[in-house]
Design an enzyme around this catalytic site. Sequence first.
Site, PDB file in Angstrom:
ATOM      1  N   TYR A  80       3.327  35.943  22.270  1.00  0.00           N
ATOM      2  CA  TYR A  80       2.550  35.816  21.505  1.00  0.00           C
ATOM      3  C   TYR A  80       2.636  34.564  19.715  1.00  0.00           C
ATOM      4  CZ  TYR A  80      -1.942  36.182  20.243  1.00  0.00           C
ATOM      5  OH  TYR A  80      -3.736  35.356  19.445  1.00  0.00           O
ATOM      6  N   PHE A 132     -14.631   7.811  25.330  1.00  0.00           N
ATOM      7  CA  PHE A 132     -14.224   8.558  26.769  1.00  0.00           C
ATOM      8  C   PHE A 132     -15.482   9.457  26.656  1.00  0.00           C
ATOM      9  CE2 PHE A 132     -12.094  11.793  28.889  1.00  0.00           C
ATOM     10  CZ  PHE A 132     -11.731  11.506  29.874  1.00  0.00           C
ATOM     11  N   THR A 133     -16.255   9.933  27.731  1.00  0.00           N
ATOM     12  CA  THR A 133     -16.986  10.831  28.203  1.00  0.00           C
ATOM     13  C   THR A 133     -16.729  12.566  27.293  1.00  0.00           C
ATOM     14  OG1 THR A 133     -15.191  12.246  29.754  1.00  0.00           O
ATOM     15  CG2 THR A 133     -17.306  10.095  30.577  1.00  0.00           C
ATOM     16  N   ASP A 223      -5.998   7.978  19.410  1.00  0.00           N
ATOM     17  CA  ASP A 223      -6.219   9.320  20.881  1.00  0.00           C
ATOM     18  C   ASP A 223      -5.274   8.636  22.274  1.00  0.00           C
ATOM     19  OD1 ASP A 223      -6.297   9.925  23.621  1.00  0.00           O
ATOM     20  OD2 ASP A 223      -8.229  10.121  23.612  1.00  0.00           O
ATOM     21  N   LYS A 266      -1.853  14.067  31.000  1.00  0.00           N
ATOM     22  CA  LYS A 266      -1.499  12.761  30.828  1.00  0.00           C
ATOM     23  C   LYS A 266      -0.400  12.738  29.754  1.00  0.00           C
ATOM     24  CE  LYS A 266      -6.865  12.086  31.417  1.00  0.00           C
ATOM     25  NZ  LYS A 266      -7.306  12.584  30.911  1.00  0.00           N
ATOM     26  N   ARG A 389     -16.742   4.712  38.657  1.00  0.00           N
ATOM     27  CA  ARG A 389     -17.462   5.080  37.109  1.00  0.00           C
ATOM     28  C   ARG A 389     -18.007   3.722  37.228  1.00  0.00           C
ATOM     29  NH1 ARG A 389     -14.483   8.861  34.316  1.00  0.00           N
ATOM     30  NH2 ARG A 389     -16.257   9.606  35.117  1.00  0.00           N
ATOM     31  N   PHE A 455     -21.697  13.444  38.095  1.00  0.00           N
ATOM     32  CA  PHE A 455     -21.274  13.049  39.230  1.00  0.00           C
ATOM     33  C   PHE A 455     -20.404  14.161  39.020  1.00  0.00           C
ATOM     34  CE2 PHE A 455     -17.346  12.974  36.007  1.00  0.00           C
ATOM     35  CZ  PHE A 455     -18.296  12.805  34.826  1.00  0.00           C
TER      36      PHE A 455
HETATM   37  C1  PLP Z   1      -7.845  12.468  29.936  1.00  0.00           C
HETATM   38  C2  PLP Z   1      -8.615  12.442  28.906  1.00  0.00           C
HETATM   39  C3  PLP Z   1      -8.919  13.089  27.753  1.00  0.00           C
HETATM   40  C4  PLP Z   1      -9.524  14.135  27.583  1.00  0.00           C
HETATM   41  O1  PLP Z   1      -7.951  14.974  28.398  1.00  0.00           O
HETATM   42  P1  PLP Z   1      -8.142  16.739  28.910  1.00  0.00           P
HETATM   43  O2  PLP Z   1      -7.210  16.944  28.994  1.00  0.00           O
HETATM   44  O3  PLP Z   1      -8.830  16.488  30.705  1.00  0.00           O
HETATM   45  O4  PLP Z   1      -9.377  17.697  28.035  1.00  0.00           O
HETATM   46  C5  PLP Z   1      -9.513  12.148  26.184  1.00  0.00           C
HETATM   47  N1  PLP Z   1      -9.083  11.203  26.199  1.00  0.00           N
HETATM   48  C6  PLP Z   1      -8.469  10.365  27.151  1.00  0.00           C
HETATM   49  C7  PLP Z   1      -7.863   8.444  26.783  1.00  0.00           C
HETATM   50  C8  PLP Z   1      -8.027  10.875  28.513  1.00  0.00           C
HETATM   51  O5  PLP Z   1      -8.098  10.017  29.489  1.00  0.00           O
END
Ligand code: PLP
Length: 482
Positions: A80, A132-133, A223, A266, A389, A455
């Site tokens: 932990y 980004f969303t 980011d 990613k 999109r 969506f």
């Molecule tokens: C996917 C993504 C996020 C969010 O990451 P999650 O692991 O899906 O929460 C943030 N910024 C960018 C540019 C992304 O492509």
Amino acid sequence: MSKIKFLSGENIPLEMHKVRMVQKLNLLPVEERAQKMEEAGYNTFLLKNRDVFLDMLTDSGVNAMSENQYAAMMQADDSYAGSETFYRLEKVLQETFGLKYFLPAHQGRACENIIARTLVTPGSVALMNYHFTTTKAHITLCGGTVEEIIGDEGLKVQSSAPFKGDIDLDKLNEAIKRLGKDKISFVRIEAGTNLVGGQPVSMKNIREVSRICRGEGIPLVFDASLLADNLYFIKTREEEFKNAEIIDIAREIGSLSDIFYFSARKLGAARGGAILTSDDKLHTRMLELVPLFEGFITYGGMSVREMEAIAVGIRETMDIEVISQTPIFVEALAKELIAKGVPVVTPPGGLGCHVDASRFCDHIPQEQYIAGSLNAAIFIASGVRGMERGTMSEQRNEDGSERMAEMELVRLAIPKRVFTLSQIKYTADRISWLFENRRLIGGLKFVQEPSVLRFFFGRLQPFGNWPDLLVKQFRKDFGESL
Ligand SMILES: *Cc1c(COP(=O)(O)O)cnc(C)c1O
């Protein structure tokens, strides 16, 4: 991946890896694909993966992992607090990006929650190349707003600009002057700008934005979720870095950022998230939020096995042969489509190939979800699952009217080292066929429409019986073939 010269003189993408674990795929006959699309309410998020042939919905959490990543998962230290796994990952991140502190989080949006709670105050503005969303949602939740300052070229579907994700420095200076630096919560640069077509940011731009921010004392948040593709583009499109080591590019970006975060679904080809900083004060403030929202500070909601996979994945990302497959395949798919007259976002970026639905289906009114309709039609024609999109991904205005998207795109994501060149060619072939028969595609309307993030779960219905007409035409042209 490399491009290798063939006898014909052509440069052909060549995989620099071999497949040693496989997943069987299923290509359903066109009639069944149409049936499954109907059952899923014409929303590709609602398809079952077993009915999908090539899953190009996203690259999130579905990149191929290497043998070394799997091997590392077996030696994870399950404790932990204070696990060896944490220290191994911390060391890799410090060495790669040159920043002092590492805070773990369960995925990218969890990092955004912590960063927004630390920097955003009610009424403040976050400046960024593009939203980004999930980023925007967390800033809004904390009472802030987002202002986009991407260069004008970034919003043109067709362009020859190599770095369409770059921030417009005049817009940045103007915004600082207009708002005053105290009203700006932070400036954010998103690598591989997701929602404008996976378009990269240049090192030149990152350096200049960082210089301006440091001069004003405004935090620069980077980011890095889509950094892998962006590193490839800096090396191949920016003259100065032609002979540079990837890790040196990565380390310079780290040194220019005050906060550096990423989704490890990613970057690193596993599942998780990380925030890095060298700023003692910011570190202390963000650290307090980790146990509250994520988990103890040495795992932050991640499984230790995934953390081991991220550590190896980050090291492997510093290898051009590893990170080049997605951009090269995106380019290959875009080239084949362009050759058949299919409109796509140019120049091809990272992440995936983006089809310009507004020009593909210029006969469908925007309020009938052009990109959503094309996305459903692509699945029927090919078994390939893309992501809408466009307007479907927007939220309605307060008065219930539609908010029309700036671009209507279908994204065909190319997760890292998952697909082969023949699968790319198949995708291009079926979409080219669909383009020739595009007048058969009709619009869609919602029959179940959630008020937030519609969506993801919304269900739709076609106007008329265009899916049946598409199936009939397919049978006529392809005979018995799937
Ligand atoms: C996917 C993504 C996020 C969010 O990451 P999650 O692991 O899906 O929460 C943030 N910024 C960018 C540019 C992304 O492509």
